[in-house]
Enzyme design. Structure first.
Site, mmCIF file in Angstrom:
data_model
loop_
_atom_site.group_PDB
_atom_site.id
_atom_site.type_symbol
_atom_site.label_atom_id
_atom_site.label_comp_id
_atom_site.label_asym_id
_atom_site.label_seq_id
_atom_site.Cartn_x
_atom_site.Cartn_y
_atom_site.Cartn_z
ATOM 1 N N SER A 237 0.794 -1.131 0.070
ATOM 2 C CA SER A 237 -0.024 0.080 0.055
ATOM 3 C C SER A 237 0.876 1.357 -0.020
ATOM 4 O O SER A 237 1.764 1.118 0.336
ATOM 5 C CB SER A 237 -0.799 -0.047 1.360
ATOM 6 O OG SER A 237 -0.224 0.336 2.330
ATOM 7 N N CYS A 238 0.296 2.417 -0.532
ATOM 8 C CA CYS A 238 1.100 3.781 -0.266
ATOM 9 C C CYS A 238 0.059 4.625 0.089
ATOM 10 O O CYS A 238 -1.037 4.709 1.058
ATOM 11 C CB CYS A 238 1.606 4.012 -1.740
ATOM 12 S SG CYS A 238 0.876 3.698 -3.023
ATOM 13 N N ASN A 239 -0.224 5.999 -0.578
ATOM 14 C CA ASN A 239 -1.198 6.843 -0.599
ATOM 15 C C ASN A 239 -2.384 6.768 -1.247
ATOM 16 O O ASN A 239 -3.669 6.784 -0.665
ATOM 17 C CB ASN A 239 -0.418 8.239 -0.843
ATOM 18 C CG ASN A 239 0.266 9.031 0.159
ATOM 19 O OD1 ASN A 239 -0.155 8.859 1.494
ATOM 20 N ND2 ASN A 239 1.151 9.554 -0.010
ATOM 21 N N MET A 266 -3.885 5.250 1.740
ATOM 22 C CA MET A 266 -4.006 5.963 2.940
ATOM 23 C C MET A 266 -5.266 6.710 2.920
ATOM 24 O O MET A 266 -5.707 7.074 4.015
ATOM 25 C CB MET A 266 -3.011 7.208 3.183
ATOM 26 C CG MET A 266 -1.437 6.428 3.240
ATOM 27 S SD MET A 266 -1.510 5.542 4.844
ATOM 28 C CE MET A 266 -1.374 6.894 6.234
#
Length: 281
Positions: A237-239, A266
């Protein structure tokens, strides 16, 4: 020690050979540009067609980079002349070649298109090597592209919630360290990181001067720091689901076939996981 799967690496990441590219189909990506198509018209790799990520996404979603539906993906690919039997080569014009390009690489795989690769070094190194570029608009006959969506490459909110207790998956967060620990956060995104996730910044795996992979030995050394190998079940995952795909690309190259994308990142955490976020190391 992790050994890079050279067959996968050579398939997933195409190096510079113009004679090869003339026999494949090259996609030029632009992301968040004020006039993306104009940038394509200014200059691009000879033979490349244009894909605008602002169109190839789910515009009805509240998340900024939501994956497109199968219908949207089919429509966009058909409109630029991509066929199911094409081996698609992806590059982007921005210097950070492993941002949007891995996202589209992952998008193709989610939609069932396996013959897809990244251009190692991207447009900047291509231009530096004085390979053919043009300002002519490439036009291919429209096709009828057919996708074959698979959710086995995606992790849902339910998967992540279950993983908080089961710890079935190794959850990697590919953002910068400052964002991971909550010192920085883009507007509209949650701060910190999900409990149990580990920070694996992807830019560390690439040479900023050339936009190419680091050496095989350097990539092995980097991934080993996180106890990641070809059998580790992964959620990335990331933003907003962009750089997380860079992590998935690297995992593919070492032969990991059990890695999934949490696409809303996020932004999704802000809605679903506020009680499970940490703002520290």
């Amino acid at each position: 020690m992790i050994r890079l799967n050279l067959d996968r690496l050579s398939t997933a990441c195409v190096c510079f050979d113009f004679t090869i590219l003339t026999n494949l189909k090259c996609l030029n990506l632009l992301h968040r540009a004020n006039d993306a198509f104009q940038e394509y018209k200014d200059e691009h790799i000879q033979g490349a067609v244009f894909l605008d990520l602002r169109e190839c996404r789910d515009k009805s979603s509240k998340y900024s980079n939501a994956l497109p539906s199968s219908d949207t993906f089919e429509r966009e690919l058909s409109s630029i002349g991509i066929r199911n039997d094409h081996h698609v080569i992806i590059y982007e014009k921005r210097k950070n070649v492993f941002y949007a390009a891995p996202r589209v690489w992952m998008m193709f795989r989610i939609m069932g298109h396996e013959k897809v690769s990244l251009l190692n070094g991207g447009f900047s190194l291509w231009k530096q090597k004085k390979y053919p570029i043009t300002s002519s608009i490439e036009s291919l006959p429209k096709t009828i592209y057919s996708s074959n969506f698979t959710n086995k490459l995606l992790a849902s909110t339910e998967d992540l919630k279950e993983n908080l207790t089961s710890k079935t998956f190794y959850h990697i967060d590919t953002r910068s360290k400052k964002q991971f620990i909550g010192e920085e956060s883009p507007k509209g995104f949650a701060k910190g990181h999900l409990i149990g996730s580990i920070n694996v910044p992807i830019p560390a795996c690439f040479d900023a001067k050339t936009n190419c992979f680091l050496s095989k030995e350097e990539i092995e050394e980097y991934l080993e720091k996180f106890r990641i190998n070809e059998t580790t079940p992964i959620i990335s995952s990331c933003n907003s689901g962009m750089t997380a795909c860079g992590g998935l690309f690297l995992l593919y190259c070492i032969g990991n076939t059990d890695a999934r994308l949490y696409p809303s990142g996020m932004q999704g955490f802000k809605d679903e996981f506020l009680d499970e976020l940490e703002i520290n190391e």
